[in-house]
Design an enzyme around this catalytic site. Structure first.
Site, PDB file in Angstrom:
ATOM      1  CE  LYS A 188       6.715   6.736  -6.971  1.00 14.52           C
ATOM      2  NZ  LYS A 188       6.204   5.870  -7.953  1.00 14.52           N
ATOM      3  CE  LYS A 211      10.410   0.811  -7.240  1.00 11.30           C
ATOM      4  NZ  LYS A 211       9.323   0.425  -6.391  1.00 11.30           N
ATOM      5  CE  LYS A 250       1.968  -1.476  -8.275  1.00  9.87           C
ATOM      6  NZ  LYS A 250       1.771  -0.656  -7.125  1.00  9.87           N
TER       7      LYS A 250
HETATM    8  N1  AQP Z   1      10.859  -4.030  -7.974  1.00  4.30           N
HETATM    9  C1  AQP Z   1      10.545  -4.416  -6.757  1.00  4.30           C
HETATM   10  N2  AQP Z   1      11.203  -5.456  -6.193  1.00  4.30           N
HETATM   11  C2  AQP Z   1      10.896  -5.864  -4.937  1.00  4.30           C
HETATM   12  N3  AQP Z   1       9.922  -5.293  -4.177  1.00  4.30           N
HETATM   13  C3  AQP Z   1       9.239  -4.254  -4.709  1.00  4.30           C
HETATM   14  N4  AQP Z   1       8.236  -3.484  -4.244  1.00  4.30           N
HETATM   15  C4  AQP Z   1       7.908  -2.569  -5.184  1.00  4.30           C
HETATM   16  N5  AQP Z   1       8.671  -2.724  -6.272  1.00  4.30           N
HETATM   17  C5  AQP Z   1       9.515  -3.760  -6.014  1.00  4.30           C
HETATM   18  C6  AQP Z   1       7.619  -3.663  -2.936  1.00  4.30           C
HETATM   19  O1  AQP Z   1       6.233  -3.906  -3.132  1.00  4.30           O
HETATM   20  C7  AQP Z   1       5.531  -3.455  -1.982  1.00  4.30           C
HETATM   21  C8  AQP Z   1       4.284  -2.744  -2.386  1.00  4.30           C
HETATM   22  O2  AQP Z   1       4.625  -1.577  -3.066  1.00  4.30           O
HETATM   23  P1  AQP Z   1       3.568  -0.465  -3.432  1.00  4.30           P
HETATM   24  O3  AQP Z   1       2.269  -1.059  -3.776  1.00  4.30           O
HETATM   25  O4  AQP Z   1       3.562   0.567  -2.407  1.00  4.30           O
HETATM   26  O5  AQP Z   1       4.100   0.053  -4.753  1.00  4.30           O
HETATM   27  P2  AQP Z   1       5.394   0.715  -5.135  1.00  4.30           P
HETATM   28  O6  AQP Z   1       6.544   0.516  -4.232  1.00  4.30           O
HETATM   29  O7  AQP Z   1       5.040   2.113  -5.407  1.00  4.30           O
HETATM   30  O8  AQP Z   1       5.563  -0.209  -6.372  1.00  4.30           O
HETATM   31  P3  AQP Z   1       5.928   0.170  -7.811  1.00  4.30           P
HETATM   32  O9  AQP Z   1       5.437  -0.876  -8.705  1.00  4.30           O
HETATM   33  O10 AQP Z   1       7.355   0.433  -7.898  1.00  4.30           O
HETATM   34  O11 AQP Z   1       5.084   1.463  -8.098  1.00  4.30           O
HETATM   35  P4  AQP Z   1       5.629   2.825  -8.566  1.00  4.30           P
HETATM   36  O12 AQP Z   1       5.945   2.653  -9.983  1.00  4.30           O
HETATM   37  O13 AQP Z   1       4.456   3.727  -8.317  1.00  4.30           O
HETATM   38  O14 AQP Z   1       6.831   3.184  -7.730  1.00  4.30           O
HETATM   39  C9  AQP Z   1       6.508  -2.599  -1.157  1.00  4.30           C
HETATM   40  O15 AQP Z   1       6.928  -3.337  -0.031  1.00  4.30           O
HETATM   41  C10 AQP Z   1       7.651  -2.385  -2.098  1.00  4.30           C
HETATM   42  O16 AQP Z   1       8.887  -2.268  -1.407  1.00  4.30           O
END
Ligand code: AQP
Length: 327
Positions: A111, A193, A196
């Site tokens: 990040k 991965k 979002k």
């Molecule tokens: N690609 C993924 N595959 C499996 N699990 C995933 N998680 C996130 N991406 C994947 C799991 O989703 C849960 C909620 O995550 P979050 O809302 O905290 O968001 P995040 O991890 O920040 O998800 P993003 O979409 O990847 O957002 P950004 O782009 O901001 O980093 C967690 O249990 C996570 O492990």
């Protein structure tokens, strides 16, 4: 009964990775565990957010989670900032966490690269707030995607340290990671991965994408060389699509390989798109209906916070006594 806690950030619409890595398990675990799930708005503030968008996202994510099967009769669902004890415990855990440990966290490193203009203390401290979220509820199991594993390991380490210093206080939580689906990859790059924050929306399927968008995204998803439909480390892009197909259809990999023997990527992708559309459409219908009753959603979240607060306050009573504050 064992306690499950997990959380997700209200940062836009969740995607298939969030569903398959976290939400699917969260829903299944409700049947046999005491489950607490949080919409972690304080975590979402670690990168710049528009206040109105954040407010909408909190309600939107709540509605979507209910639409996916989280049931407030079986689980507690609440917004993190409604339970002040999360921030308080984070501060106390900070006093036992080393800067050198936080510098090792992959998510912080990634990040920081994505947002070099806003590397703030909140982003650096994200894992300690996550440790507070988990430890407040005497959590046994934390359903998460693979990307959050390191944070749960740090949580265990902080809890162990606290217990050593002040006596048995916190349960040591275990990460609960799905065998398949723990790391759903980007549709455009199987080395990254699904996320979002990706620069292109073509790289993920949002849970609110309409049928046309889903079909278009899956059609454009990258594939590997060769045309055989097989699960193989040599075919990371196809294996990712097969994992999504398997998890949403309950068909085994063997069944899928047999079904597409001698058939090309085109047919496979077009069937997969229909599986995804069929999976998403009832969720989207329930979501739209739930959002029409915002008052009900607010009441459900406020009831969830009241139930969560009872447990959090009781943990903090012990923690404050441990450390010598709050007479
Ligand atoms: N690609 C993924 N595959 C499996 N699990 C995933 N998680 C996130 N991406 C994947 C799991 O989703 C849960 C909620 O995550 P979050 O809302 O905290 O968001 P995040 O991890 O920040 O998800 P993003 O979409 O990847 O957002 P950004 O782009 O901001 O980093 C967690 O249990 C996570 O492990």
């Amino acid at each position: 009964m064992q306690r499950v806690f997990s959380a997700a950030q209200p940062t836009g619409t969740p995607h298939l990775g969030n569903y398959l890595g976290f939400l699917k398990q969260a829903v299944e675990l409700q049947e046999s565990y005491d489950c607490i799930y949080s919409i972690v708005d304080l975590h979402a503030l670690t990168v710049p957010r528009d206040p109105d968008v954040l407010r909408n996202d909190i309600l939107g994510v709540a509605a979507l989670y209910l639409a996916c099967g989280l049931d407030p009769k079986k689980s507690i669902l609440f917004v993190q900032s409604d339970v002040k004890e999360h921030a308080e415990l984070c501060w106390l855990l900070n006093t036992l966490t080393k800067i050198s440990e936080l510098k090792l966290m992959h998510q912080f490193k990634e990040k920081s690269k994505e947002h070099p203009e806003s590397i703030n203390m909140g982003l650096f401290d994200y894992p300690v707030l996550m440790a507070a979220d988990i430890l407040l509820y005497n959590t046994d199991l934390v359903p998460i995607g693979e990307d959050q594993k390191q944070h749960v390991e740090l949580t265990r380490e902080i809890a162990r340290r606290w217990n050593m210093r002040f006596g048995q206080t916190f349960t040591l939580p275990k990460a609960h990671i799905a065998k398949t689906g723990a790391r759903i990859m980007s549709l455009l790059d199987p080395a990254k991965k699904m996320a979002k924050s990706a620069s292109s929306a073509q790289s993920y399927v949002s849970l609110l994408d309409d049928a046309h968008t889903v079909r278009q995204k899956i059609k454009r998803a990258v594939t590997d060389s060769g045309s055989e439909i097989t699960l193989s480390p040599a075919k990371p892009a196809l294996s990712n699509l097969l994992a999504i197909y398997h998890l949403l259809s309950n068909k085994t990999f063997v069944e899928l390989e047999a079904r597409y023997k001698g058939r090309g990527y085109g047919e496979f992708k077009s069937d997969l798109a229909e599986v995804v559309v069929a999976f998403l459409s009832p969720i989207q219908e329930r979501y739209t209906a739930l959002l029409k009753k915002p008052k009900k959603l607010h009441e459900m979240l406020s009831d969830g916070a009241a139930r969560a607060r009872i447990i959090a306050v009781s943990t903090m009573k012990k923690v404050r006594a441990n450390i010598g504050i709050g007479i």
